[in-house]
Write a protein that holds these residues in place. Structure first.
Motif, short mmCIF file in Angstrom:
data_model
loop_
_atom_site.label_atom_id
_atom_site.label_comp_id
_atom_site.label_asym_id
_atom_site.label_seq_id
_atom_site.Cartn_x
_atom_site.Cartn_y
_atom_site.Cartn_z
N PRO A 3 -1.84 -11.25 6.75
CA PRO A 3 -1.50 -10.06 6.07
C PRO A 3 -0.74 -10.37 4.60
N ARG A 144 0.82 -0.30 7.00
CA ARG A 144 -0.25 -1.02 6.51
C ARG A 144 -0.65 -0.87 5.06
N LYS A 151 -10.25 -1.78 3.75
CA LYS A 151 -9.84 -2.39 4.93
C LYS A 151 -8.35 -2.24 5.02
N HIS A 153 -4.58 -3.54 6.36
CA HIS A 153 -3.73 -4.98 6.72
C HIS A 153 -2.27 -4.49 7.30
N HIS A 171 -3.48 -3.88 -3.73
CA HIS A 171 -3.51 -2.85 -2.54
C HIS A 171 -2.79 -1.67 -2.70
#
Length: 425
Positions: A3, A144, A151, A153, A171
């Motif tokens: 992560p 997350r 996606k 994580h 992210h």
């Protein structure tokens, strides 16, 4: 994959002057689940909220049967496109904040109090809470983040206070579509949900667009919903996968929109492998047969092909409120009653719980057996939170398998664990 790391900072303490909230529920083909969700929503501890239900004729009948037709805003819609349905719900609502929950989920009574708290006196654009899974105790999703190819994580967030999340570079913080709230002005600015995402990646797309526009995200651990994963055209009651078309289509749309110059073939190879592994697990669990694999995987490929040509950026043009705010009068009276007893006393205790729930009391009922059975927790009509299991068994799944404890001590321990989610502060 390890992560990604991240940093967090706490939001300011919740203050008064709570905003008005519109709770939007989308439902299609799941009248029984919708009735259960609405029962939970009708018992929230919040001063100014309205309920907007976007549903098919079956759902409209369920709303009427629950006696809520004159208390909620109903929007008729019978197409398999959750983004379009949510946009209709936003347009039919009038709250300063719009919260979203799925029809197969039920909120804890304090859900809105916690979820909306970070909006007070801050620049937060969106908040997201935590989601408990089918056993009512284990988490399905917590904190997350999303990478450029969509996606998710998991990340570690300490404590239960609301926190503004600063994701690692490249992210974006993810909020779950079944437990999130967005300021109306942000939804209007961004055009709501992109209707190219009929199902899957719909809220993820919104998360990326919010982040690109500079919107802050706060995660709120105590804002909890229980998500049951009801059957749908994509899965059976036991969660056996039957159709991956929308997963393929939305994944392809997402790549074209948010990672246009990326290695799409590599991303699609990873998607195929991920879904293959998922189906293989279900074969081993005897949820599906090996002979079904080819047919299900064909739906994934058909979805990818459809997503390659589907128009993107299908946001709504007008999301201004069309009517007045219809404040819902909660059935909750603010009291929380804890009932407990051995499983063989369930009929007597259930009757007492029903009577209390009818008065508007939030009821937590604990029925234990003299065993080490694992615990399960769930919401039951007419408004009872029932937890069952062995006196010596696990509730939280990282507890010891068996432990000796007195009955009253166990009841007190379990009641304390859910206290901030069931009681008015």
């Amino acid at each position: 994959m390890t992560p990604p790391t991240m940093t967090v900072s706490q939001t300011a303490a919740q203050t008064g002057g709570r905003p008005s909230v519109s709770v939007v529920v989308v439902s299609r083909g799941r009248a029984e689940d919708l009735a259960r969700c609405l029962s939970g929503l009708s018992r929230l501890y919040y001063d100014a909220y309205e309920i907007v239900v976007v549903t098919d004729p079956e759902g409209e009948a369920a709303v009427a049967a629950a006696g809520l037709a004159d208390m909620v805003t109903l929007v008729g819609f019978d197409q398999p496109n959750i983004s379009a349905a949510r946009n209709l719900g936003i347009a039919a609502s009038a709250g300063e904040v719009v919260a979203f929950i799925d029809d197969d989920a039920v909120p804890e009574p304090t859900w809105l109090c916690h979820l909306v708290g970070p909006f007070a006196g801050s620049g937060v654009a969106v908040t997201g809470g935590y989601v408990r899974g089918r056993n009512g105790i284990s988490y399905q999703w917590r904190a997350r983040v999303i990478d450029p190819q969509g996606k998710a994580h998991p990340i570690s967030v300490e404590g239960e206070a609301p926190q503004i999340i600063t994701p690692p570079p490249g992210h974006v913080v993810k909020t779950e579509g079944t437990n999130m709230a967005v300021r109306r002005d942000w939804l209007q600015r961004l055009g709501g949900f992109d209707e190219a995402f009929h199902f899957y990646q719909d809220e993820t797309d919104l998360n990326l667009r919010l982040a690109a526009a500079g919107g802050q995200v706060a995660l709120v651990p105590l804002a909890e919903v229980h998500h049951a994963y009801a059957p749908s055209p994509r899965r059976k009651q036991n969660r056996a996968v039957t159709d991956l078309f929308d997963v393929g289509a939305s994944s392809m749309v997402f790549l074209r929109k948010h990672d246009p110059d990326g290695d799409h073939e590599r991303a699609l190879t990873e998607l195929r492998q991920e879904q293959w592994d998922r189906l293989q697990r279900q074969v081993r669990q005897k949820l599906i047969s090996r002979s079904d694999l080819a047919d299900v995987l064909e739906t994934l490929e058909a979805g990818i092909a459809a997503g390659a040509t589907r128009a993107v950026d299908q946001q709504a043009e007008a999301l201004e409120p069309r009517g007045t705010f219809r404040a819902f009068e909660s059935k909750a009276n603010g009291d929380h009653l804890v009932l407990s007893g051995w499983i063989w006393r369930r009929r007597t205790l259930w009757a007492e719980a029903e009577a209390a729930a009818a008065r508007g009391t939030t009821v937590s009922l604990y029925l234990f057996s003299p065993t080490s059975r694992f615990h399960r927790l769930g919401y039951h009509l007419p408004g009872i939170w029932l937890q069952r299991g062995g006196l010596f068994g696990r509730s939280v799944r990282n507890q010891r398998l068996v432990r000796l404890i007195r009955f009253q001590n166990r009841v007190a321990e379990e009641a304390q664990r859910v206290g901030e989610r069931r009681e008015v502060n």
